[in-house]
Scaffold this active site. Structure first.
Site, PDB file in Angstrom:
ATOM      1  N   LYS A   1      -6.391   5.071   8.085  1.00 34.04           N
ATOM      2  CA  LYS A   1      -5.227   5.792   7.576  1.00 34.04           C
ATOM      3  C   LYS A   1      -5.516   7.290   7.458  1.00 34.04           C
ATOM      4  CE  LYS A   1      -3.305   1.951   4.860  1.00 34.04           C
ATOM      5  NZ  LYS A   1      -3.067   1.433   3.496  1.00 34.04           N
TER       6      LYS A   1
ATOM      7  N   SER B   1       0.810  -1.216   0.000  1.00 32.75           N
ATOM      8  CA  SER B   1       0.000   0.000   0.000  1.00 32.75           C
ATOM      9  C   SER B   1       0.846   1.270   0.000  1.00 32.75           C
ATOM     10  CB  SER B   1      -0.958   0.013   1.199  1.00 32.75           C
ATOM     11  OG  SER B   1      -0.248   0.060   2.416  1.00 32.75           O
TER      12      SER B   1
END
Length: 586
Positions: free
Chosen positions: A482, A439
């Site tokens: 996040k 990611s």
């Protein structure tokens, strides 16, 4: 330049489209179950209606008491609808000093008579399952077990409990296949003083378990597994149209009623849907898990003094839970705010970028987001890209794969005829544990391009996303955590109005952010950008496009730097080498 900025309405599930459905009447439990678990309902109905040589059904499902009780209730309702009149199974054991005789049942009062029914147990022991033979002063007494009560009916058991006790399973399998129950002495050293006749026994068996234990069962009993019925308790429901949403509303209301909690009021649903989308990770997917739903309803009920659950009840419960479980995230956030973990949220920097990670600690109930600083330095070399995490044995295989993919895209884009004359080193700064996942590959690629082009990156923006070999940005997990992790740092340092996060466009459907983030985006104090390619992310971070026909761009800056390195201006050579120019042919 493409406008990739997201509106605040895209940051949470759209509940307004279903507003007119939020006061639906409660449907019957069986009817509701048949709507949201159509495959499982079909399998359970088939189990009761179809004679089978091996009447066994395997159900992929959690093995908790809630799921066992739910299947028991549904099967009982289906059985009641199909059965015309009660039927007696089993019979009577007549015990004398010299003999034990068996006769079929005449009435429900017979000691081993059964009317079938649906029975379940989360954990089983031999005596509980098979009954027992007791001998006291040469007198025998027989006690029925769960299989005797389920004779003619259905027995639902946890597969993991059976697999943990193989001898129980072997005997249960023998009873089910032979359709006969035989008595054995509990003490192998002391045989039964009298012969006890076998009794006819036929029941349908439902074994529930997670996929791993089902795989173990399939390996152990391949022939039996191949003959059995199979279905799954579906964890969630996809919102295709209003019909699915109505079924979900009725399902939640049934869960609330079965657990004895007040019914939700209309304003309760949007808050529950936002939390549900965080749980499933998709705005158009809602959970059917009665355990998870039960917990939300239970926590909201603690704050309710009325006969309905309100939005404020659930919001208070969620906020309190987050605060109660928030010690560890707050301590890590304090480390950043006290500059013990260096994360910059202002200014510009060449070869440095804010990536986003999700932290999951064993023993901690909540995953949370944390920004990570990735840096890249470039120097004269042979074109090697050094993954410092991998070299230090702190990088996982998936992270290494992401690094190689983004390097492949860059080399292909530059269209070099010779080896790249630069080497680069990429690292997660202040990382002291293993790093894995791809990611961060978009962030790493942008940091590498920044270092090669000597173009600074805006430190007010954080990035998440993976890339493929064609530069397309792919979705990643843990998106809400996040974004909120970076937002919390920016918010506590004072929002500048230019801060935000770049996410993959494919991840927009996974957004279900906390209200304070949504409010900041609506007020223009924080931003989210959704990108589909590396070319869309780079202008947001560097202010320059990757490639264009005229004018300066990042690709041209890198190519010019490479050309200068391969064919340097003689005036810029080290002075001991300049004399070679005197002998060069003019």
């Amino acid at each position: 330049m493409t406008n990739n900025r997201l509106e605040w309405r895209a940051l949470q599930p759209d509940t307004e489209r279903f507003q007119h459905l939020l006061s639906q009447e409660l449907a019957a439990e069986t009817e509701c179950f048949a709507s949201v678990q159509a495959r499982l309902f079909n399998g359970l109905s088939l189990l009761l209606q179809t004679p089978a040589k091996v009447p066994l059904m395997l159900v992929k499902s959690p093995e908790s008491a809630e799921y066992l009780a739910l299947l028991q209730n549904i099967l009982a309702t289906i059985a009641d609808e199909n059965e015309e009149s009660p039927t007696l199974y089993g019979g009577q054991y007549d015990i004398s000093e010299h003999a034990v005789n068996w006769r079929p049942a005449h009435s429900a009062a017979d000691n081993f008579a059964s009317e079938g029914g649906i029975h379940q147990a989360e954990w089983i022991e031999a005596e509980q399952l098979f009954g027992c033979v007791r001998i006291h002063q040469s007198r025998i007494t027989l006690s029925p077990g769960l299989v005797h009560r389920a004779n003619g009916g259905v027995l639902i058991l946890s597969l993991r409990a059976l697999m943990a006790q193989p001898l129980l399973w072997l005997r249960l399998k023998q009873i089910m296949v032979n359709q006969r129950f035989d008595w054995y002495s509990q003490d192998e050293t002391r045989p039964l003083p009298l012969a006890i006749p076998s009794m006819p026994m036929a029941f349908r068996l439902v074994l529930i378990g997670e996929r791993d234990v089902l795989a173990d069962f399939q390996d152990m009993e391949p022939e039996l597994a191949a003959l059995s019925l199979y279905s799954e308790f579906e964890d969630n429901i996809q919102l295709v149209d209003e019909e699915e949403f109505t079924h979900w509303l009725q399902w939640v209301q049934n869960v609330s009623t079965s657990l004895g909690y007040p019914l939700p009021s209309p304003d309760f649903w949007p808050v529950l849907i936002r939390e549900a989308a965080r749980y499933t990770g998709d705005q158009d997917t809602l959970p059917l898990d009665p355990q998870w739903l039960g917990r939300q309803l239970q926590d909201a009920a603690l704050y309710s003094e009325d006969d309905r659950l309100s939005a404020q009840n659930l919001q208070d419960a969620l906020s309190t839970r987050e605060w109660r479980e928030g010690f560890l995230p707050e301590r890590i956030r304090d480390e950043i705010l006290l500059d013990q973990i260096l994360i910059e949220t202002e200014g510009e920097m060449i070869g440095q970028i804010n990536a986003l990670s999700v932290m999951e600690f064993p023993g901690h109930p909540r995953a949370f987001g944390e920004p990570s600083r990735i840096s890249c330095v470039v120097h004269v070399g042979d074109g090697e890209f050094t993954d410092v995490e991998r070299k230090a044995e702190l990088g996982g295989n998936i992270h290494a794969k992401g690094m190689m993919i983004m390097q492949a895209w860059l080399i292909a884009e530059l269209e070099l005829e010779q080896q790249l004359p630069f080497s680069a080193s990429l690292v997660f700064e202040q990382s002291y544990s293993e790093v894995d996942g791809d990611s961060a590959s978009l962030a790493e690629l942008c940091a590498l391009i920044s270092a090669l082009a000597s173009q600074p990156i805006n430190q007010q923006i954080a990035v998440t996303g993976s890339v493929d070999q064609f530069g397309r940005v792919q979705p990643v997990g843990g998106l809400n955590e996040k974004i909120e992790g970076f937002f919390n740092i920016c918010n506590q340092r004072t929002l500048s109005g230019s801060q935000g996060v770049i996410i993959p466009a494919a991840n927009v459907r996974h957004l279900s952010l906390q209200q304070d983030v949504v409010d900041a985006v609506r007020d223009g104090k924080f931003h989210l950008w959704a990108v589909s390619s590396v070319e869309e992310a780079l202008p947001l971070l560097t202010g320059m496009e990757w490639d264009k026909e005229t004018g300066s761009c990042l690709m041209r800056s890198i190519q010019e730097r490479i050309a200068q390195m391969m064919h340097p201006d003689p005036r810029h050579r080290p002075w001991p080498l300049r004399w070679l120019n005197w002998f060069s042919p003019g």
